[in-house]
Design a protein around this motif. Structure first.
Motif, PDB file in Angstrom:
ATOM      1  N   MET A 162     -60.129  19.026 105.463  1.00 21.74           N
ATOM      2  CA  MET A 162     -59.515  17.826 104.902  1.00 21.74           C
ATOM      3  C   MET A 162     -59.155  18.026 103.423  1.00 21.74           C
ATOM      4  O   MET A 162     -58.038  17.708 102.990  1.00 21.74           O
ATOM      5  CB  MET A 162     -60.473  16.646 105.049  1.00 21.74           C
ATOM      6  N   LEU A 163     -60.094  18.580 102.658  1.00 20.73           N
ATOM      7  CA  LEU A 163     -59.832  18.794 101.238  1.00 20.73           C
ATOM      8  C   LEU A 163     -58.717  19.824 101.043  1.00 20.73           C
ATOM      9  O   LEU A 163     -57.878  19.671 100.147  1.00 20.73           O
ATOM     10  CB  LEU A 163     -61.112  19.255 100.539  1.00 20.73           C
ATOM     11  N   THR A 164     -58.705  20.859 101.882  1.00 20.24           N
ATOM     12  CA  THR A 164     -57.654  21.865 101.776  1.00 20.24           C
ATOM     13  C   THR A 164     -56.297  21.266 102.083  1.00 20.24           C
ATOM     14  O   THR A 164     -55.295  21.594 101.435  1.00 20.24           O
ATOM     15  CB  THR A 164     -57.947  23.028 102.741  1.00 20.24           C
ATOM     16  N   CYS A 165     -56.248  20.359 103.056  1.00 20.68           N
ATOM     17  CA  CYS A 165     -54.988  19.691 103.390  1.00 20.68           C
ATOM     18  C   CYS A 165     -54.476  18.895 102.208  1.00 20.68           C
ATOM     19  O   CYS A 165     -53.299  18.972 101.843  1.00 20.68           O
ATOM     20  CB  CYS A 165     -55.190  18.795 104.602  1.00 20.68           C
ATOM     21  N   PHE A 166     -55.345  18.113 101.571  1.00 21.78           N
ATOM     22  CA  PHE A 166     -54.939  17.327 100.406  1.00 21.78           C
ATOM     23  C   PHE A 166     -54.403  18.229  99.304  1.00 21.78           C
ATOM     24  O   PHE A 166     -53.330  17.985  98.741  1.00 21.78           O
ATOM     25  CB  PHE A 166     -56.131  16.532  99.855  1.00 21.78           C
ATOM     26  N   ALA A 167     -55.173  19.276  98.992  1.00 21.93           N
ATOM     27  CA  ALA A 167     -54.781  20.147  97.894  1.00 21.93           C
ATOM     28  C   ALA A 167     -53.501  20.908  98.211  1.00 21.93           C
ATOM     29  O   ALA A 167     -52.657  21.125  97.333  1.00 21.93           O
ATOM     30  CB  ALA A 167     -55.915  21.128  97.583  1.00 21.93           C
ATOM     31  N   ALA A 168     -53.327  21.332  99.474  1.00 19.19           N
ATOM     32  CA  ALA A 168     -52.128  22.075  99.844  1.00 19.19           C
ATOM     33  C   ALA A 168     -50.884  21.198  99.734  1.00 19.19           C
ATOM     34  O   ALA A 168     -49.838  21.635  99.231  1.00 19.19           O
ATOM     35  CB  ALA A 168     -52.268  22.619 101.266  1.00 19.19           C
ATOM     36  N   VAL A 169     -50.978  19.957 100.197  1.00 13.41           N
ATOM     37  CA  VAL A 169     -49.841  19.041 100.096  1.00 13.41           C
ATOM     38  C   VAL A 169     -49.491  18.797  98.635  1.00 13.41           C
ATOM     39  O   VAL A 169     -48.321  18.788  98.238  1.00 13.41           O
ATOM     40  CB  VAL A 169     -50.161  17.721 100.820  1.00 13.41           C
ATOM     41  N   SER A 170     -50.517  18.594  97.800  1.00 14.83           N
ATOM     42  CA  SER A 170     -50.268  18.383  96.375  1.00 14.83           C
ATOM     43  C   SER A 170     -49.612  19.605  95.743  1.00 14.83           C
ATOM     44  O   SER A 170     -48.686  19.475  94.927  1.00 14.83           O
ATOM     45  CB  SER A 170     -51.589  18.075  95.658  1.00 14.83           C
ATOM     46  N   THR A 171     -50.057  20.794  96.129  1.00 12.43           N
ATOM     47  CA  THR A 171     -49.493  22.022  95.562  1.00 12.43           C
ATOM     48  C   THR A 171     -48.014  22.157  95.891  1.00 12.43           C
ATOM     49  O   THR A 171     -47.178  22.392  95.007  1.00 12.43           O
ATOM     50  CB  THR A 171     -50.257  23.245  96.100  1.00 12.43           C
TER      51      THR A 171
END
Length: 456
Positions: free
Chosen positions: A336-345
């Motif tokens: 979940m955290l990786t998804c958030f960070a990847a979308v933001s990136t």
């Protein structure tokens, strides 16, 4: 102010796309964990006791605490970037007698309008995610079979209200600089980037750094039996340290870019020199691109190393302290955290590159070719990735060391080298293609038209 706010959003869709996705994630996350909390509160006590594991309310609180903070961190970063892209227009409004209050109202209107636009899809994503997560928890025996996601609209309304509150708070922070300086100074500041990071921002960064260090100390001093509490404190500490990185981003990015720029200049004398000059000359723009990469690497690395350390400690003690369900919960949180960070990136990098059409056009007018511009962008993307990975790795290393101290008494955690390489490779795979694909689109067509136009 409302027509002006909507006009700016239509004129700069790339800048507001990241804010829209960030707010959508925030609303979806709040809806997801709000519905799980409501499902647990409406379940009979006997059914709750029949399920294994920590329980829905504990899971919702542990997951939601970090996930919501990450989503809001992304919202603040995205809105700050969107406001920076409007500095010239806001400065022009100030020169024609727009008051600071009107400028702040315009930015607040943009945050509110964006939140309202993404509310319905955010609710839909949150409801579907809550149902899917609840079904998986039931399959693993961590939730009673009869528990259902309630149909009450209260969690959805609370999610929207909290997202609006965070958007308004973020808009106040983002509008502070442009609304406090004189109109003529605002117009001058919009044409060039500030050379130094302001003292208030550095003091805030120092405060966040201190807070993160205290949280890591709290994690390190937890008893060995309180693995989950140590993990939550370490993960929260890593997030606070990433806030410090974001606040000190322009300064830290400029220092690291200067240190790493020399080998790039040697390897690529033409494109490398221009890429290094661009990154050091526009530290705020570099910071906007670096912070999401550091967020991705920092949070993913922290979760990965903590999970590996906990498993190794449990194996060494020949105990069941780390069960299969515990590992699954940590992996789900990591995803979940990786998804958030990847979308933001991806959103930030696309927006940052798309806003440079006028710069690319001017370079083409003075003789630069498209292949030369793409080589320059490749060098910039590589430097951005390395800076973000280094900052994220530093945060992950500090948080993992604190967690390892609590678990096995040593600050040396168990590092899964292959997994860490995959995180670095994933950050590179997100950064370089996003920059190059957007750059290819930005350099299309004749150079004279974008060069003569406005910055957007």
């Amino acid at each position: 102010m409302i027509p002006l706010a909507l006009g700016q959003m239509r004129r700069r869709p790339a800048a507001f796309a990241g804010l829209a996705v960030a707010l959508l994630l925030a609303i979806a996350t709040l809806t997801l964990f709000g519905l799980l909390f409501a499902a647990d509160s409406t379940t009979p006590a006997a059914a709750r006791k029949a399920a294994d594991g920590p329980g829905l309310m504990v899971i919702a609180g542990a997951f939601g605490e970090i996930a919501v903070l990450v989503a809001f961190f992304v919202v603040v970063n995205a809105l700050g970037f969107a406001v920076r892209q409007q500095h010239r227009e806001l400065a022009l409004l100030r020169t024609i007698a727009a008051t600071p209050r009107q400028a702040r109202r315009l930015i607040r209107g943009q945050a509110v309008a964006t939140a309202l636009v993404v509310a319905a899809p955010g609710w839909a994503v949150g409801v579907l995610s809550a149902r899917g997560l609840l079904a998986e928890l039931q399959r693993r025996g961590m939730a009673a079979p009869g528990v259902q996601v309630p149909g009450t609209p209260l969690p959805l309304l609370v999610a929207l209200a909290v997202a609006l509150a965070v958007g308004l708070a973020a808009s106040a922070v983002a509008a502070r600089r442009i609304s406090r300086i004189a109109p003529a100074s605002a117009l001058t500041a919009s044409a060039t980037e500030q050379g130094r990071t302001g003292a208030p921002r550095l003091l805030a960064a120092a405060g966040a750094l201190t807070g993160g260090a205290l949280l890591l100390r709290l994690a390190a001093t937890r008893p060995a039996g309180e693995v989950d509490k140590a993990a939550q404190a370490a993960l929260l500490g890593s997030l606070v340290l990433l806030v410090a990185v974001a606040l000190a981003g322009p300064f830290a990015a400029r220092v690291l870019a200067a240190a790493l720029g020399t080998p790039v200049r040697v390897l690529a004398p033409g494109a490398g020199w221009l890429a290094d000059a661009n990154l050091r000359g526009y530290a705020r723009r570099l910071s906007s691109a670096v912070v999401p990469v550091a967020l991705l690497v920092g949070l993913s690395g922290t979760m990965l190393v903590m999970t590996s350390t906990a498993e190794h400690a449990a194996g060494a003690a020949a105990s069941g302290a780390t069960s299969a369900t515990d590992v699954w919960l940590r992996q789900a949180e990591l995803a979940m955290l990786t998804c958030f960070a990847a979308v933001s990136t991806v959103n930030t990098l696309v927006a940052v590159t798309a806003e440079r059409r006028r710069e690319f056009a001017l370079l083409r007018l003075v003789g630069a070719t498209r292949p030369q511009l793409l080589r320059m962008l490749t060098a910039e993307a590589a430097l951005t990735t390395v800076v973000g990975v280094l900052l994220g790795a530093a945060v992950a290393g500090a948080a993992s060391a604190a967690f390892s101290t609590a678990v096995n008494g040593s600050p040396m955690p168990t590092v899964p080298v292959a997994g860490c390489w995959w995180i670095a490779a994933g950050a590179t795979a997100l950064t370089v293609p996003a920059v190059l694909a957007t750059g290819l689109r930005a350099v299309r067509g004749p150079a004279a038209v974008p060069a003569a136009g406005s910055r957007g």
